[in-house]
Motif scaffolding. Sequence first.
Motif, PDB file in Angstrom:
ATOM      1  N   MET A 170      -2.567  10.423   6.612  1.00 25.55           N
ATOM      2  CA  MET A 170      -1.237  10.529   6.053  1.00 25.55           C
ATOM      3  C   MET A 170      -1.234   9.906   4.656  1.00 25.55           C
ATOM      4  N   THR A 171      -0.717  10.619   3.676  1.00 31.35           N
ATOM      5  CA  THR A 171      -0.568  10.104   2.326  1.00 31.35           C
ATOM      6  C   THR A 171       0.824   9.511   2.191  1.00 31.35           C
ATOM      7  N   ILE A 172       0.877   8.288   1.744  1.00 34.29           N
ATOM      8  CA  ILE A 172       2.166   7.609   1.561  1.00 34.29           C
ATOM      9  C   ILE A 172       2.561   7.723   0.097  1.00 34.29           C
ATOM     10  N   LYS A 173       3.772   8.225  -0.147  1.00 35.80           N
ATOM     11  CA  LYS A 173       4.284   8.359  -1.505  1.00 35.80           C
ATOM     12  C   LYS A 173       5.271   7.219  -1.766  1.00 35.80           C
ATOM     13  N   TRP A 174       4.876   6.303  -2.617  1.00 32.81           N
ATOM     14  CA  TRP A 174       5.717   5.166  -2.982  1.00 32.81           C
ATOM     15  C   TRP A 174       6.556   5.540  -4.190  1.00 32.81           C
ATOM     16  N   ARG A 175       7.776   5.006  -4.236  1.00 33.31           N
ATOM     17  CA  ARG A 175       8.624   5.215  -5.419  1.00 33.31           C
ATOM     18  C   ARG A 175       9.232   3.879  -5.815  1.00 33.31           C
ATOM     19  N   LYS A 176       9.360   3.699  -7.108  1.00 33.97           N
ATOM     20  CA  LYS A 176       9.913   2.455  -7.631  1.00 33.97           C
ATOM     21  C   LYS A 176      11.437   2.535  -7.612  1.00 33.97           C
ATOM     22  N   SER A 177      12.059   1.430  -7.267  1.00 33.51           N
ATOM     23  CA  SER A 177      13.514   1.355  -7.255  1.00 33.51           C
ATOM     24  C   SER A 177      14.057   1.539  -8.667  1.00 33.51           C
ATOM     25  N   GLY A 199       8.930   1.622   4.146  1.00 35.47           N
ATOM     26  CA  GLY A 199       7.948   0.717   3.567  1.00 35.47           C
ATOM     27  C   GLY A 199       8.505   0.051   2.320  1.00 35.47           C
ATOM     28  N   VAL A 200       8.203  -1.232   2.158  1.00 37.12           N
ATOM     29  CA  VAL A 200       8.633  -2.001   0.992  1.00 37.12           C
ATOM     30  C   VAL A 200       7.422  -2.790   0.503  1.00 37.12           C
ATOM     31  N   ARG A 201       7.129  -2.674  -0.800  1.00 39.35           N
ATOM     32  CA  ARG A 201       6.002  -3.429  -1.346  1.00 39.35           C
ATOM     33  C   ARG A 201       6.286  -3.868  -2.772  1.00 39.35           C
ATOM     34  N   ASP A 202       5.485  -4.814  -3.226  1.00 39.40           N
ATOM     35  CA  ASP A 202       5.533  -5.332  -4.590  1.00 39.40           C
ATOM     36  C   ASP A 202       4.660  -4.430  -5.457  1.00 39.40           C
ATOM     37  N   SER A 203       5.238  -3.814  -6.480  1.00 38.64           N
ATOM     38  CA  SER A 203       4.470  -2.884  -7.306  1.00 38.64           C
ATOM     39  C   SER A 203       3.380  -3.576  -8.119  1.00 38.64           C
ATOM     40  N   LYS A 204       3.515  -4.879  -8.335  1.00 38.79           N
ATOM     41  CA  LYS A 204       2.485  -5.623  -9.076  1.00 38.79           C
ATOM     42  C   LYS A 204       1.224  -5.813  -8.245  1.00 38.79           C
ATOM     43  N   ASN A 205       1.339  -5.675  -6.929  1.00 41.22           N
ATOM     44  CA  ASN A 205       0.205  -5.910  -6.050  1.00 41.22           C
ATOM     45  C   ASN A 205       0.190  -4.829  -4.953  1.00 41.22           C
ATOM     46  N   PRO A 206      -0.090  -3.578  -5.323  1.00 41.16           N
ATOM     47  CA  PRO A 206       0.014  -2.479  -4.361  1.00 41.16           C
ATOM     48  C   PRO A 206      -1.009  -2.510  -3.231  1.00 41.16           C
ATOM     49  N   THR A 207      -2.055  -3.298  -3.350  1.00 45.06           N
ATOM     50  CA  THR A 207      -3.037  -3.371  -2.265  1.00 45.06           C
ATOM     51  C   THR A 207      -2.725  -4.487  -1.266  1.00 45.06           C
TER      52      THR A 207
END
Length: 63
Positions: free
Chosen positions: A1-8, A29-37
């Motif tokens: 599955m490919t996860i497509k992240w979008r910035k707020s 899903g919620v993540r910090d864009s500065k540290n995507p891994t």
Amino acid sequence: MTIKWRKSSRSNADNGACVELANLPGRIGVRDSKNPTAPALALTPDSFRALLGDAKAGHFDLP
């Protein structure tokens, strides 16, 4: 599955305070864009709504 992240659209690119969201099966899903891994949060829709409500109410504002 490919996860497509979008910035707020509310993220502040000037200070690097960016949050990204992704639609996951049954979760948001919620993540910090500065540290995507780094590990991301996977919240139920109800938990995500509660998080947003608390953020809008200022519960996470720094003094």
